[in-house]
Design an enzyme around this catalytic site. Structure first.
Site, mmCIF file in Angstrom:
data_model
loop_
_atom_site.group_PDB
_atom_site.id
_atom_site.type_symbol
_atom_site.label_atom_id
_atom_site.label_comp_id
_atom_site.label_asym_id
_atom_site.label_seq_id
_atom_site.Cartn_x
_atom_site.Cartn_y
_atom_site.Cartn_z
ATOM 1 N N TYR A 142 0.857 -1.183 0.000
ATOM 2 C CA TYR A 142 0.000 0.000 0.000
ATOM 3 C C TYR A 142 0.897 1.238 0.000
ATOM 4 O O TYR A 142 1.494 1.582 1.016
ATOM 5 C CB TYR A 142 -0.910 -0.044 1.227
ATOM 6 C CG TYR A 142 -1.850 1.116 1.428
ATOM 7 C CD1 TYR A 142 -2.027 2.107 0.468
ATOM 8 C CD2 TYR A 142 -2.593 1.212 2.596
ATOM 9 C CE1 TYR A 142 -2.892 3.161 0.675
ATOM 10 C CE2 TYR A 142 -3.477 2.256 2.810
ATOM 11 C CZ TYR A 142 -3.613 3.236 1.851
ATOM 12 O OH TYR A 142 -4.471 4.278 2.066
ATOM 13 N N LYS A 172 -1.415 -1.123 -4.149
ATOM 14 C CA LYS A 172 -2.410 -0.052 -4.045
ATOM 15 C C LYS A 172 -1.627 1.234 -4.166
ATOM 16 O O LYS A 172 -0.932 1.654 -3.235
ATOM 17 C CB LYS A 172 -3.163 -0.118 -2.724
ATOM 18 C CG LYS A 172 -4.205 0.994 -2.557
ATOM 19 C CD LYS A 172 -4.865 0.907 -1.182
ATOM 20 C CE LYS A 172 -6.007 1.882 -1.018
ATOM 21 N NZ LYS A 172 -5.613 3.300 -1.029
#
Length: 308
Positions: A142, A172
């Protein structure tokens, strides 16, 4: 859930519903799941991330939310990705083991943001220690440098990543550096990593350079509109796709000027869906009535191409 299905399309970064006194409200998660699937046509979720106030929750609360989303998402959602990042490596590992035990579709980890990794090797070392605790679960990094302060480029991070983290499946990517994203897509076509873009108002730009999906807060309440944008892009009808992106941007530009964050997103989701999201947790404070009135009026004033 069907974890073998490729992760692509829209992923709602879920909010954490709370009671008026600030406790997590698990009782509305079933309604939340049904709303995403039936009203927004969104069948993937990213739980306990930034939008979900993950780092403001206790480890026990994060586990309870993960369990409820996996339970209520069974046979309804395609993917339940659990964010297990934490400032403490041991806590992150504990959350990773828990996510694996309850049958999460994948886990994601944010870079530690107080004592920060200063280079690729330090960051990969942390990620590897977490991923190894869930050796059969797809792993996602992330990337959100605006909040973590960790500005290690993803292009650099991905070089040789599978040798160190065999379960690595994608990123992400919550940053506006589209050059970095483009290089990631270009260099890793063979690995077929999932590059999920995380800046909702710029999704169309990311699609143009090869992103196959997106994780974002607006997909909680604008998922259907964004799905129509994805369909237009795929045709391709770029003029129509741009209309959807511009209108999403018009709304976000309006609310950002008013002051827009997780608390305000909770307010918007509450008036759009009818599901009470409750207040945020301190130090965040509840959205003002003035914000709610203005945001609601603005959203209702937008004339979407599909006629709604």
């Amino acid at each position: 859930m069907t974890p073998a299905k490729k992760l692509e399309g829209l992923v709602a970064a879920t909010l954490t519903p709370m009671t008026p006194d600030g406790q997590i409200n698990l009782s509305v998660i079933r309604q939340y799941v049904d709303y995403l699937v039936s009203e927004q046509k969104v069948k993937n979720v990213f739980v306990n991330g930034t939008t979900g106030e993950g780092l403001s929750l206790s480890i026990q609360e994060r586990k309870q939310l993960a369990e409820e989303w996996v339970c209520q998402g069974k046979d309804k959602l395609d993917h339940v990705i659990i964010h297990v990042g934490a400032l403490s490596l041991l806590e992150s590992q504990e959350l990773a083991r828990h996510a694996a035990a309850i049958g999460a579709s994948g886990i994601a980890v944010i870079a530690p943001s107080f004592f920060k990794p200063t280079n690729k090797d330090e960051l990969v070392g942390f990620l590897q220690k977490v991923a190894s605790e869930a050796p059969a679960v797809p792993f996602y990094y992330y990337h959100i440098p605006a909040l973590t302060g960790v500005k290690i480029r993803v292009e650099e991070l991905l070089d040789g990543i599978r040798e160190q983290i065999p379960t690595f499946q994608g990123v992400k990517f919550s940053d506006t550096d589209l050059l970095d994203l483009a290089q990631c897509v270009h260099k890793h076509e063979r690995e077929q990593f999932a590059f999920l873009y995380g800046v909702d108002e710029q999704l169309l730009s990311a699609l143009a350079i090869g992103a196959k999906g997106a994780v974002g807060s607006t997909y909680n309440y604008l998922g259907m509109k964004t799905n129509l944008m994805l369909q237009a892009f795929a045709k391709p009808d770029l003029a129509l796709a741009r209309k959807y992106q511009f209108l999403t941007g018009e709304f976000l530009n309006f609310v950002i000027k008013l002051g827009f964050g997780v608390a305000q997103t909770k307010a918007v989701m509450t008036f759009v869906s009818g599901i009470p999201m409750g207040p945020p947790r301190l130090p965040l404070v509840r959205a003002s009535e003035e914000f709610i009135a203005k945001a609601k009026a603005k959203l209702e004033s937008i004339a979407w191409p599909d006629g709604d």
